[in-house]
Design a protein around this motif. Sequence first.
Motif, short mmCIF file in Angstrom:
data_model
loop_
_atom_site.label_atom_id
_atom_site.label_comp_id
_atom_site.label_asym_id
_atom_site.label_seq_id
_atom_site.Cartn_x
_atom_site.Cartn_y
_atom_site.Cartn_z
N GLU A 171 0.84 -1.21 0.00
CA GLU A 171 0.00 0.00 0.00
C GLU A 171 0.87 1.25 0.00
O GLU A 171 0.59 2.23 -0.70
N GLU A 172 1.95 1.19 0.75
CA GLU A 172 2.87 2.34 0.81
C GLU A 172 3.48 2.62 -0.56
O GLU A 172 3.59 3.78 -0.97
N THR A 173 3.84 1.57 -1.28
CA THR A 173 4.41 1.74 -2.61
C THR A 173 3.40 2.38 -3.56
O THR A 173 3.75 3.26 -4.35
#
Length: 104
Positions: free
Chosen positions: A60-62
Motif C-alpha cells: 500500500e505504501e508503494t
Amino acid sequence: MAHYRASDSKREQFRRYLEKGGVMDSLTGVLVSLYEQPEKPSNALDFLKQQLGAAGEETEETQVLRQDLAKLRDQCDVLVEENKELRARLQRFETTPENSTAAE
C-alpha cells in the motif's frame, strides 16, 4: 571420480554465470543489509524479496508513493511551463525600446 569433476566444472560455470550477471553482488548486498538490520524482520525471505524488488504485489505504501510521484511530476511539468512563460514575458519587458532609452 570423473563424475565428481564434471559436477565441479558445472558448478564453476554456474558460479561464473552468476558473477557475470551481477547476481552474486546483489545477493551479497541484500544479505549484508539483512545482517546489519538492528531488528531482524520476522520473515527473512520476504525481506530478501522486497530488497530484490521481487515482492510481487505492491504494498500500500508503494502505491501511495507512486501516486505521489505522479502528482509531483504533473506539478513539475506545470511549473516548468509557467517558468518558460514568465521568462518569455520578462525577456519582452527587458528588450522593449522604452527600457533601452531609459537606461541611457
